[in-house]
Scaffold this motif. Structure first.
Motif, PDB file in Angstrom:
ATOM      1  N   ALA A 163      -1.690  -5.564   4.364  1.00  0.00           N
ATOM      2  CA  ALA A 163      -0.963  -4.135   4.735  1.00  0.00           C
ATOM      3  C   ALA A 163       0.604  -4.600   3.952  1.00  0.00           C
ATOM      4  CB  ALA A 163      -0.989  -3.647   6.169  1.00  0.00           C
ATOM      5  N   ARG A 164       1.489  -3.482   3.797  1.00  0.00           N
ATOM      6  CA  ARG A 164       2.927  -3.783   3.410  1.00  0.00           C
ATOM      7  C   ARG A 164       3.431  -4.793   4.201  1.00  0.00           C
ATOM      8  NH1 ARG A 164       6.141   1.618   2.686  1.00  0.00           N
ATOM      9  NH2 ARG A 164       5.738   1.740   4.840  1.00  0.00           N
ATOM     10  N   PRO A 165       3.480  -4.603   5.684  1.00  0.00           N
ATOM     11  CA  PRO A 165       4.520  -5.496   6.119  1.00  0.00           C
ATOM     12  C   PRO A 165       3.898  -6.940   6.199  1.00  0.00           C
ATOM     13  CG  PRO A 165       3.258  -4.262   8.026  1.00  0.00           C
ATOM     14  CD  PRO A 165       2.856  -3.779   6.471  1.00  0.00           C
ATOM     15  N   HIS A 168       5.741   7.411   4.068  1.00  0.00           N
ATOM     16  CA  HIS A 168       4.565   6.615   4.354  1.00  0.00           C
ATOM     17  C   HIS A 168       3.454   7.550   4.103  1.00  0.00           C
ATOM     18  CE1 HIS A 168       0.889   4.767   6.173  1.00  0.00           C
ATOM     19  NE2 HIS A 168       1.419   3.610   5.913  1.00  0.00           N
ATOM     20  N   PRO A 169       2.267   7.323   3.352  1.00  0.00           N
ATOM     21  CA  PRO A 169       0.984   8.202   2.918  1.00  0.00           C
ATOM     22  C   PRO A 169       0.670   9.118   4.205  1.00  0.00           C
ATOM     23  CG  PRO A 169       0.804   6.291   1.867  1.00  0.00           C
ATOM     24  CD  PRO A 169       1.760   6.048   2.977  1.00  0.00           C
ATOM     25  N   ARG A 170       0.410   8.477   5.287  1.00  0.00           N
ATOM     26  CA  ARG A 170      -0.069   9.053   6.617  1.00  0.00           C
ATOM     27  C   ARG A 170       1.096  10.261   6.867  1.00  0.00           C
ATOM     28  NH1 ARG A 170      -2.326   7.823  11.468  1.00  0.00           N
ATOM     29  NH2 ARG A 170      -2.980   5.673  10.990  1.00  0.00           N
ATOM     30  N   ASP A 201       0.456  -8.270  12.709  1.00  0.00           N
ATOM     31  CA  ASP A 201      -0.267  -7.824  13.637  1.00  0.00           C
ATOM     32  C   ASP A 201      -1.108  -6.218  13.152  1.00  0.00           C
ATOM     33  OD1 ASP A 201       1.507  -5.799  13.319  1.00  0.00           O
ATOM     34  OD2 ASP A 201       2.621  -5.809  15.063  1.00  0.00           O
ATOM     35  N   PRO A 234      -2.296   0.176  18.544  1.00  0.00           N
ATOM     36  CA  PRO A 234      -3.158  -0.801  17.905  1.00  0.00           C
ATOM     37  C   PRO A 234      -2.694  -2.000  17.632  1.00  0.00           C
ATOM     38  CG  PRO A 234      -2.501   1.217  16.461  1.00  0.00           C
ATOM     39  CD  PRO A 234      -1.864   1.479  17.697  1.00  0.00           C
ATOM     40  N   GLU A 235      -1.460  -2.302  17.110  1.00  0.00           N
ATOM     41  CA  GLU A 235      -1.006  -3.528  16.950  1.00  0.00           C
ATOM     42  C   GLU A 235      -0.631  -4.408  18.233  1.00  0.00           C
ATOM     43  OE1 GLU A 235       0.523  -0.557  16.102  1.00  0.00           O
ATOM     44  OE2 GLU A 235       0.750  -0.435  13.851  1.00  0.00           O
ATOM     45  N   GLN A 237      -6.357  -3.657   2.618  1.00  0.00           N
ATOM     46  CA  GLN A 237      -5.998  -2.736   3.702  1.00  0.00           C
ATOM     47  C   GLN A 237      -5.129  -1.665   2.956  1.00  0.00           C
ATOM     48  OE1 GLN A 237      -5.045  -3.864   7.623  1.00  0.00           O
ATOM     49  NE2 GLN A 237      -4.207  -1.920   7.979  1.00  0.00           N
ATOM     50  N   HIS A 238      -3.924  -1.984   2.313  1.00  0.00           N
ATOM     51  CA  HIS A 238      -3.182  -1.254   1.595  1.00  0.00           C
ATOM     52  C   HIS A 238      -3.595  -1.222   0.307  1.00  0.00           C
ATOM     53  CE1 HIS A 238       0.117  -0.183   4.717  1.00  0.00           C
ATOM     54  NE2 HIS A 238      -0.995   0.161   5.019  1.00  0.00           N
ATOM     55  N   ASN A 244      -4.669  -4.641  11.299  1.00  0.00           N
ATOM     56  CA  ASN A 244      -5.913  -4.892  11.539  1.00  0.00           C
ATOM     57  C   ASN A 244      -6.620  -6.089  10.555  1.00  0.00           C
ATOM     58  OD1 ASN A 244      -6.135  -2.737  13.169  1.00  0.00           O
ATOM     59  ND2 ASN A 244      -6.707  -1.068  11.584  1.00  0.00           N
ATOM     60  N   ARG A 296       4.358   5.435  12.453  1.00  0.00           N
ATOM     61  CA  ARG A 296       3.453   5.202  13.779  1.00  0.00           C
ATOM     62  C   ARG A 296       2.663   6.431  14.075  1.00  0.00           C
ATOM     63  NH1 ARG A 296       3.188   0.599  15.136  1.00  0.00           N
ATOM     64  NH2 ARG A 296       5.156  -0.316  14.255  1.00  0.00           N
ATOM     65  N   ASP A 299      -2.312   1.156  -2.492  1.00  0.00           N
ATOM     66  CA  ASP A 299      -1.493   1.934  -3.282  1.00  0.00           C
ATOM     67  C   ASP A 299      -0.583   0.943  -4.063  1.00  0.00           C
ATOM     68  OD1 ASP A 299      -2.599   4.332  -2.793  1.00  0.00           O
ATOM     69  OD2 ASP A 299      -0.835   5.069  -1.513  1.00  0.00           O
ATOM     70  N   GLN A 330     -12.657  -0.325   9.594  1.00  0.00           N
ATOM     71  CA  GLN A 330     -11.446  -1.292   8.800  1.00  0.00           C
ATOM     72  C   GLN A 330     -11.709  -2.769   9.195  1.00  0.00           C
ATOM     73  OE1 GLN A 330      -7.240  -0.447   9.148  1.00  0.00           O
ATOM     74  NE2 GLN A 330      -7.476   0.028   6.662  1.00  0.00           N
ATOM     75  N   HIS A 342     -10.171   2.410  12.689  1.00  0.00           N
ATOM     76  CA  HIS A 342      -9.930   0.963  13.289  1.00  0.00           C
ATOM     77  C   HIS A 342     -11.000   0.167  13.021  1.00  0.00           C
ATOM     78  CE1 HIS A 342      -5.363   1.181  14.182  1.00  0.00           C
ATOM     79  NE2 HIS A 342      -5.766   2.603  14.516  1.00  0.00           N
TER      80      HIS A 342
HETATM   81  C1  UD1 Z   1      -0.788  -0.091   8.813  1.00  0.00           C
HETATM   82  C2  UD1 Z   1      -0.567  -1.273  10.024  1.00  0.00           C
HETATM   83  C3  UD1 Z   1       0.832  -1.098  10.697  1.00  0.00           C
HETATM   84  C4  UD1 Z   1       1.727  -1.244   9.753  1.00  0.00           C
HETATM   85  C5  UD1 Z   1       1.653  -0.295   8.706  1.00  0.00           C
HETATM   86  C6  UD1 Z   1       2.800  -0.425   7.291  1.00  0.00           C
HETATM   87  C7  UD1 Z   1      -2.609  -1.381  11.530  1.00  0.00           C
HETATM   88  C8  UD1 Z   1      -3.244  -0.951  12.490  1.00  0.00           C
HETATM   89  N1  UD1 Z   1      -1.557  -0.666  11.054  1.00  0.00           N
HETATM   90  O1  UD1 Z   1      -0.561   1.209   9.240  1.00  0.00           O
HETATM   91  O2  UD1 Z   1       1.130  -1.898  11.931  1.00  0.00           O
HETATM   92  O3  UD1 Z   1       3.149  -0.953  10.187  1.00  0.00           O
HETATM   93  O4  UD1 Z   1       0.530  -0.688   8.079  1.00  0.00           O
HETATM   94  O5  UD1 Z   1       2.497   0.483   6.684  1.00  0.00           O
HETATM   95  O6  UD1 Z   1      -3.031  -2.211  10.752  1.00  0.00           O
HETATM   96  N2  UD1 Z   1      -3.336   5.085   2.703  1.00  0.00           N
HETATM   97  C9  UD1 Z   1      -2.975   5.174   1.351  1.00  0.00           C
HETATM   98  N3  UD1 Z   1      -2.469   3.977   0.582  1.00  0.00           N
HETATM   99  C10 UD1 Z   1      -2.777   3.077   0.997  1.00  0.00           C
HETATM  100  C11 UD1 Z   1      -2.976   2.568   2.586  1.00  0.00           C
HETATM  101  C12 UD1 Z   1      -3.262   3.732   3.298  1.00  0.00           C
HETATM  102  O7  UD1 Z   1      -2.700   6.388   1.218  1.00  0.00           O
HETATM  103  O8  UD1 Z   1      -2.633   2.116   0.227  1.00  0.00           O
HETATM  104  C13 UD1 Z   1      -3.213   6.124   3.933  1.00  0.00           C
HETATM  105  C14 UD1 Z   1      -4.637   6.373   4.073  1.00  0.00           C
HETATM  106  O9  UD1 Z   1      -4.867   7.688   4.180  1.00  0.00           O
HETATM  107  C15 UD1 Z   1      -4.936   5.612   5.362  1.00  0.00           C
HETATM  108  C16 UD1 Z   1      -3.285   5.833   6.159  1.00  0.00           C
HETATM  109  O10 UD1 Z   1      -2.722   5.655   4.841  1.00  0.00           O
HETATM  110  O11 UD1 Z   1      -6.002   6.242   6.286  1.00  0.00           O
HETATM  111  C17 UD1 Z   1      -3.226   4.813   7.028  1.00  0.00           C
HETATM  112  O12 UD1 Z   1      -3.546   3.331   6.594  1.00  0.00           O
HETATM  113  P1  UD1 Z   1      -3.990   2.207   7.628  1.00  0.00           P
HETATM  114  O13 UD1 Z   1      -4.131   0.866   6.639  1.00  0.00           O
HETATM  115  O14 UD1 Z   1      -4.976   2.646   8.212  1.00  0.00           O
HETATM  116  O15 UD1 Z   1      -2.727   2.121   8.467  1.00  0.00           O
HETATM  117  P2  UD1 Z   1      -0.996   2.282   8.399  1.00  0.00           P
HETATM  118  O16 UD1 Z   1      -0.725   3.563   8.971  1.00  0.00           O
HETATM  119  O17 UD1 Z   1      -0.623   2.296   7.028  1.00  0.00           O
END
Ligand code: UD1
Length: 384
Positions: free
Chosen positions: A18-20, A251-253, A105, A138-139, A47-48, A107, A220, A50, A80, A77
């Motif tokens: 993931a990004r960080p 962030h997308p979320r 930290d 979760p972290e 995991q990421h 997943n 978060r 985009d 994944q 969680h």
């Molecule tokens: C994850 C990390 C978090 C970190 C964050 C940085 C865990 C538990 N969390 O959270 O610690 O600070 O990354 O961004 O590992 N999504 C997209 N595109 C992507 C990835 C995700 O649109 O490339 C969307 C999806 O709808 C997904 C949601 O973002 O369900 C969350 O992504 P996820 O990887 O589950 O966790 P983050 O919130 O990004």
């Protein structure tokens, strides 16, 4: 402690997801590339996925192309974590590393560490020992479990060493080496200063002095999945943004929830005239985001890493959480823990804006040489 399986170069397999993670591994990958005694394989869990959360970081940070991409994508969680575990096992089987390196930290960190440990392969955890003592994050669970199964614990700040010792980790496994994310920041700061972003946003015009602006990031679940909390934060930041714009790369979320809870009306997609208010931006690449933070008057965030980056940049930072796993940023840095109560956010912002623009203090060993120290330890333990 070492369990070498191979002759020839020591095989290291590192995992990002993931990004960080990307800015933490980049300095380490660069340092390892200077040492012929190591052979480095890079696995991206996906995991990421985009462009703006993943691939742009690889090109900007000079990370090598991953040897393997597990393409796990999003999910609950459990789903994944399980998917990373299932897909990484045969990869570890195939590459037969002497040690697996995990960072941070997320997943993916936890999943890879668990699999490697059960395959009896040494696990090195970079950024070990940080604790928020908040198990609803979760972290925090990822950090505790990853540290419990790791053989080499590379720590960024003194509190991490104390936490690990308190949990019974052997002092022989713990190495206080500093902060690889800060290595990355110091290495890229000059390049980032050439970004055209501030001019594009209208805060830096030719021949004029830089205009004040703030930066907001939120991702978060505790802050963005609850409509009331998210609304409260945006209304408070809206007040802070009364006199200058606050740029909000989303962030997308968070983007999804702004629409779901109909809160986009508290923000705008373009600069209002006069330029004030919360301005939504797409997630941005590493260099642009560094440029944005480096010149900001104030940063408001719920991220872990940004607390550390603002500390080194000397930029006042308000953390919109009730706890931090990075206490050094408060004791030795510019960070203030303010929680999410709107009045508290506004008053903390006023105090910060009345204080100095830049504060020069940084935790020991956050000096740009953490990756070198980690590789020196790995050489001592795995090569010599
Ligand atoms: C994850 C990390 C978090 C970190 C964050 C940085 C865990 C538990 N969390 O959270 O610690 O600070 O990354 O961004 O590992 N999504 C997209 N595109 C992507 C990835 C995700 O649109 O490339 C969307 C999806 O709808 C997904 C949601 O973002 O369900 C969350 O992504 P996820 O990887 O589950 O966790 P983050 O919130 O990004």
């Amino acid at each position: 402690m070492t369990r070498r399986q191979n002759s020839g170069p020591v095989r290291l397999l590192s995992v990002v997801g993931a990004r960080p993670n990307f800015m933490k591994l980049a300095p380490l990958a660069a340092e390892l590339a200077h040492h012929a005694e190591f052979h480095h394989t890079l696995v991206h869990t996906g995991q990421h996925y985009d462009e703006q959360l993943s691939s742009s970081f690889f090109s900007q940070l000079g990370l090598p192309r991953p040897n393997v991409n597990l393409e796990v994508g999003s999910g609950s969680h459990a789903a994944q974590t399980a998917e990373v575990m299932k897909r990484i096992e045969p990869v570890i089987e195939r590459y037969k590393p002497d040690a697996v390196i995990v960072v941070g930290d997320v997943n993916s960190t936890l999943a890879a560490a668990l699999v490697a440990a059960k395959m009896n392969i040494a696990v090195a955890h970079v950024e070990a020992g940080l604790r928020s003592f908040d198990s609803t994050m979760p972290e925090e669970i990822n950090r505790r479990v990853t540290d419990a199964v790791s053989d080499f614990l590379f720590v960024t700040e003194r509190s991490g060493v104390d936490n690990l010792l308190r949990e019974g980790a052997s002092p022989k496994k713990i190495f206080l080496v500093g902060n690889v994310m800060i290595d990355c920041l110091l290495r890229h700061r000059k390049l980032a200063s050439q970004s055209s972003l501030l001019a594009d946003l209208g805060v830096r015009a030719k021949g004029a002095s830089l205009r004040d602006y703030g930066v907001l990031t939120l991702h978060r679940p505790a802050n963005v999945d609850d409509a009331k909390v998210l609304r409260g934060i945006l209304e408070a930041v809206g007040e802070v943004a009364h006199d200058f714009p606050v740029f909000f790369p989303v962030h997308p979320r968070t983007r999804l929830n702004l629409e779901r809870f109909r809160l986009s009306r508290l923000t705008s997609e373009v600069l209002d005239r006069p330029a004030t208010g919360i301005v939504l931006l797409e997630p941005m690449g590493y260099l642009d985001f560094l440029a944005l933070n480096d010149s900001a008057r104030i940063v408001l965030t719920d991220s872990g890493g940004i607390q550390e980056e603002t500390t080194v940049l000397g930029v006042p930072c308000l953390t919109l959480r009730n706890n931090t796993e990075r206490p050094a940023t408060i004791v030795r840095g510019t960070n203030h823990l303010v929680g999410v109560e709107p009045r508290r956010i506004v008053s903390a912002a006023r105090s910060a804006l009345a204080g100095p623009r830049r504060i020069k203090r940084r935790p020991p060993l956050w000096d740009g040489h953490a990756a070198k120290r980690i590789v020196a330890v790995l050489r001592r333990l795995l090569v010599d």
